[in-house]
Design a protein around this motif. Sequence first.
Motif, mmCIF file in Angstrom:
data_model
loop_
_atom_site.group_PDB
_atom_site.id
_atom_site.type_symbol
_atom_site.label_atom_id
_atom_site.label_comp_id
_atom_site.label_asym_id
_atom_site.label_seq_id
_atom_site.Cartn_x
_atom_site.Cartn_y
_atom_site.Cartn_z
ATOM 1 N N HIS A 47 0.964 -0.610 -8.124
ATOM 2 C CA HIS A 47 2.437 -0.086 -7.024
ATOM 3 C C HIS A 47 3.343 -1.750 -6.663
ATOM 4 O O HIS A 47 3.089 -2.736 -6.635
ATOM 5 C CB HIS A 47 1.713 0.291 -5.562
ATOM 6 C CG HIS A 47 0.833 1.545 -6.035
ATOM 7 N ND1 HIS A 47 0.873 2.431 -6.173
ATOM 8 C CD2 HIS A 47 -0.756 1.574 -5.431
ATOM 9 C CE1 HIS A 47 0.032 3.889 -6.390
ATOM 10 N NE2 HIS A 47 -1.243 2.673 -6.077
ATOM 11 N N ASP A 48 4.254 -0.590 -6.486
ATOM 12 C CA ASP A 48 6.012 -1.667 -5.502
ATOM 13 C C ASP A 48 5.398 -1.503 -4.338
ATOM 14 O O ASP A 48 5.435 -0.336 -3.580
ATOM 15 C CB ASP A 48 6.726 -0.862 -6.146
ATOM 16 C CG ASP A 48 7.091 -0.833 -7.170
ATOM 17 O OD1 ASP A 48 6.803 -1.452 -8.236
ATOM 18 O OD2 ASP A 48 7.426 -0.027 -7.732
ATOM 19 N N LEU A 49 4.967 -3.102 -3.866
ATOM 20 C CA LEU A 49 5.165 -3.270 -3.024
ATOM 21 C C LEU A 49 6.716 -3.538 -1.464
ATOM 22 O O LEU A 49 7.022 -4.753 -2.879
ATOM 23 C CB LEU A 49 3.987 -4.453 -2.354
ATOM 24 C CG LEU A 49 2.664 -3.751 -2.094
ATOM 25 C CD1 LEU A 49 2.528 -3.077 -0.442
ATOM 26 C CD2 LEU A 49 2.653 -3.005 -3.194
ATOM 27 N N VAL A 50 6.919 -3.353 -0.816
ATOM 28 C CA VAL A 50 7.630 -4.006 0.149
ATOM 29 C C VAL A 50 6.711 -4.431 1.440
ATOM 30 O O VAL A 50 6.749 -3.271 1.939
ATOM 31 C CB VAL A 50 8.752 -3.051 0.458
ATOM 32 C CG1 VAL A 50 10.073 -3.938 0.942
ATOM 33 C CG2 VAL A 50 10.058 -2.472 -0.611
ATOM 34 N N ALA A 84 2.951 -12.954 -5.102
ATOM 35 C CA ALA A 84 1.586 -12.174 -5.246
ATOM 36 C C ALA A 84 2.673 -10.750 -6.255
ATOM 37 O O ALA A 84 2.385 -10.526 -6.722
ATOM 38 C CB ALA A 84 0.482 -11.257 -5.385
ATOM 39 N N GLY A 85 4.040 -11.233 -5.750
ATOM 40 C CA GLY A 85 4.845 -9.690 -6.789
ATOM 41 C C GLY A 85 5.427 -8.783 -5.926
ATOM 42 O O GLY A 85 5.812 -7.965 -6.253
ATOM 43 N N MET A 136 -6.397 -9.620 7.412
ATOM 44 C CA MET A 136 -7.171 -8.540 6.172
ATOM 45 C C MET A 136 -5.642 -7.873 5.988
ATOM 46 O O MET A 136 -6.531 -7.720 4.258
ATOM 47 C CB MET A 136 -7.682 -7.726 7.595
ATOM 48 C CG MET A 136 -8.411 -8.031 8.444
ATOM 49 S SD MET A 136 -9.526 -7.784 7.392
ATOM 50 C CE MET A 136 -10.724 -5.813 7.036
ATOM 51 N N GLY A 137 -4.683 -8.428 6.476
ATOM 52 C CA GLY A 137 -3.985 -7.209 5.234
ATOM 53 C C GLY A 137 -3.117 -7.927 4.508
ATOM 54 O O GLY A 137 -2.722 -7.516 3.246
ATOM 55 N N GLY A 138 -2.800 -9.628 4.396
ATOM 56 C CA GLY A 138 -2.869 -10.014 3.069
ATOM 57 C C GLY A 138 -3.807 -9.851 1.486
ATOM 58 O O GLY A 138 -3.309 -9.079 0.951
ATOM 59 N N PRO A 139 -5.233 -9.974 1.910
ATOM 60 C CA PRO A 139 -6.057 -9.115 1.099
ATOM 61 C C PRO A 139 -5.513 -8.257 0.691
ATOM 62 O O PRO A 139 -5.835 -7.927 -0.699
ATOM 63 C CB PRO A 139 -7.409 -9.492 0.783
ATOM 64 C CG PRO A 139 -6.875 -10.740 2.454
ATOM 65 C CD PRO A 139 -5.797 -10.366 3.033
ATOM 66 N N MET A 140 -5.023 -6.825 1.162
ATOM 67 C CA MET A 140 -5.265 -5.404 1.149
ATOM 68 C C MET A 140 -3.541 -5.378 0.423
ATOM 69 O O MET A 140 -4.084 -4.347 -0.581
ATOM 70 C CB MET A 140 -4.983 -4.765 2.336
ATOM 71 C CG MET A 140 -6.419 -4.553 3.176
ATOM 72 S SD MET A 140 -6.338 -4.348 5.189
ATOM 73 C CE MET A 140 -6.238 -3.013 4.802
ATOM 74 N N VAL A 141 -2.505 -5.887 0.798
ATOM 75 C CA VAL A 141 -1.514 -5.772 0.088
ATOM 76 C C VAL A 141 -1.944 -6.381 -1.560
ATOM 77 O O VAL A 141 -1.826 -5.966 -2.503
ATOM 78 C CB VAL A 141 -0.382 -7.074 0.326
ATOM 79 C CG1 VAL A 141 0.711 -6.893 -0.372
ATOM 80 C CG2 VAL A 141 -0.030 -6.132 1.727
ATOM 81 N N GLN A 142 -2.375 -7.164 -2.173
ATOM 82 C CA GLN A 142 -3.520 -8.534 -2.913
ATOM 83 C C GLN A 142 -3.189 -6.783 -3.919
ATOM 84 O O GLN A 142 -3.365 -6.716 -5.336
ATOM 85 C CB GLN A 142 -4.244 -9.382 -3.177
ATOM 86 C CG GLN A 142 -3.151 -10.385 -2.328
ATOM 87 C CD GLN A 142 -2.335 -11.595 -2.973
ATOM 88 O OE1 GLN A 142 -2.636 -11.493 -4.083
ATOM 89 N NE2 GLN A 142 -1.642 -12.272 -1.979
ATOM 90 N N ASN A 143 -4.469 -6.179 -3.563
ATOM 91 C CA ASN A 143 -5.106 -4.928 -3.745
ATOM 92 C C ASN A 143 -4.452 -3.969 -4.739
ATOM 93 O O ASN A 143 -4.496 -3.438 -5.692
ATOM 94 C CB ASN A 143 -6.468 -5.227 -2.894
ATOM 95 C CG ASN A 143 -7.306 -5.963 -3.089
ATOM 96 O OD1 ASN A 143 -7.911 -6.511 -4.300
ATOM 97 N ND2 ASN A 143 -8.329 -5.843 -2.551
ATOM 98 N N LEU A 144 -3.750 -3.480 -3.513
ATOM 99 C CA LEU A 144 -2.313 -2.742 -3.920
ATOM 100 C C LEU A 144 -1.368 -2.858 -4.583
ATOM 101 O O LEU A 144 -0.842 -2.182 -5.857
ATOM 102 C CB LEU A 144 -1.896 -2.125 -3.030
ATOM 103 C CG LEU A 144 -2.082 -1.430 -1.577
ATOM 104 C CD1 LEU A 144 -1.582 -1.662 -0.042
ATOM 105 C CD2 LEU A 144 -2.679 -0.593 -1.768
ATOM 106 N N ILE A 145 -1.205 -3.886 -5.287
ATOM 107 C CA ILE A 145 -0.353 -5.054 -6.730
ATOM 108 C C ILE A 145 -0.823 -4.174 -7.563
ATOM 109 O O ILE A 145 -0.641 -4.440 -8.479
ATOM 110 C CB ILE A 145 0.286 -6.214 -5.668
ATOM 111 C CG1 ILE A 145 0.879 -6.477 -4.836
ATOM 112 C CG2 ILE A 145 0.962 -6.949 -7.224
ATOM 113 C CD1 ILE A 145 1.921 -7.812 -4.120
ATOM 114 N N LYS A 146 -2.709 -5.315 -7.401
ATOM 115 C CA LYS A 146 -3.132 -5.319 -8.632
ATOM 116 C C LYS A 146 -3.489 -4.082 -9.050
ATOM 117 O O LYS A 146 -3.083 -3.492 -10.445
ATOM 118 C CB LYS A 146 -4.170 -6.074 -8.239
ATOM 119 C CG LYS A 146 -4.773 -7.038 -8.395
ATOM 120 C CD LYS A 146 -6.015 -8.573 -8.051
ATOM 121 C CE LYS A 146 -5.937 -9.148 -7.830
ATOM 122 N NZ LYS A 146 -7.059 -9.880 -6.294
ATOM 123 N N ALA A 147 -2.941 -2.773 -7.870
ATOM 124 C CA ALA A 147 -3.112 -1.596 -8.707
ATOM 125 C C ALA A 147 -1.839 -1.160 -9.456
ATOM 126 O O ALA A 147 -1.607 0.076 -10.138
ATOM 127 C CB ALA A 147 -3.701 -0.670 -7.688
#
Length: 296
Positions: A25-28, A43-44, A12-23
Amino acid sequence: MAKIGFIGLGNMGGPMVQNLIKAGHDLVVFDLSADAIKKATDAGAASATNAADVARGAEIVVTMLPAGSHVSSVYLGDQGLLAVAAKGTVFIDSSTIDVETARAVVSEAEQAGMKMVDAPVSGGVGGAEAGTLTFMVGGENAAFEAAKPYLDIMGKNIFHAGGAGNGQVAKVCNNMLLGISMIGVAEAFVLAEKLGLDGQTLFDISSTASGQCWSMTSYCPVPGPVPSSPANRDYEPGFTAGMMLKDLRLAQTAAQGVKAATPLGAQAAALYSLMEAGGHDQVDFSGIIKLLKGTL
Ligand code: NAD
């Protein structure tokens, strides 16, 4: 754009992160699995070497972990997220966990000067990938408002269910009902077949009569009537029997805590535990029909 920390990069968390990156945002991110981290960094996202480092400098932190024990160990203690994050950080725990732990961790977060919501989801891996999850959110209004713009990226329906822990309450009540209704639908189809009524005919009648429910019309446990249901692909999940059992057990724990009578929920947990005991916990939960037929 916000600096978002994310811990728990599984199914679940993996694809949720992808959507936040696509929007944008800076993800750590952090996970115990190096493979899961690699998918996110490819994915960045940037990676941290432990959970605490995710929270240092983040404005928002999302956690998507297996159970209450993982959530407590990541949030609490000297090196827990709440000890190291800047005051005012917004925490979103989207794990499905017991109500008691959810309320305790949100209370600790508030005492530490943070904003926090429990925000479990329904919609499965498909919903996580498509950004169409349903979030059931518990927490103070200010925490809900702070979390909502990010929940909107990962989900489609965002419900504020009340104070801390009420997201988990909504989730376990809904899934207890789902487990019970799936068993009821499965029993009806097994009985009909033994009495000489084929599944499609029962579906045509019951789906427009008083037995109608989601387990029948969207997720029918026999092949044929609903082409998208896992019954048409040998009960490949979907939503596994093991996950259903987890949620039914959480519902039973919650019910015992408040002396609520949930005899059908208890029976549903007992039946799904037979699937687990037989080694069938990775089968879709609608596969309970095979247990009732004696063909599992
Ligand atoms: P998962 O097991 O695929 O992922 C959990 C991740 O958390 C794993 O990658 C694991 O390595 C990581 N993890 C565990 N402990 C950690 C720690 N201390 N620090 C960092 N990472 C840690 O589980 P999932 O399917 O992604 O489910 C996550 C949550 O969402 C669960 O609570 C589950 O009940 C709930 N949920 C799942 C589904 C589904 O269809 N999979 C649907 C609705 C809700």
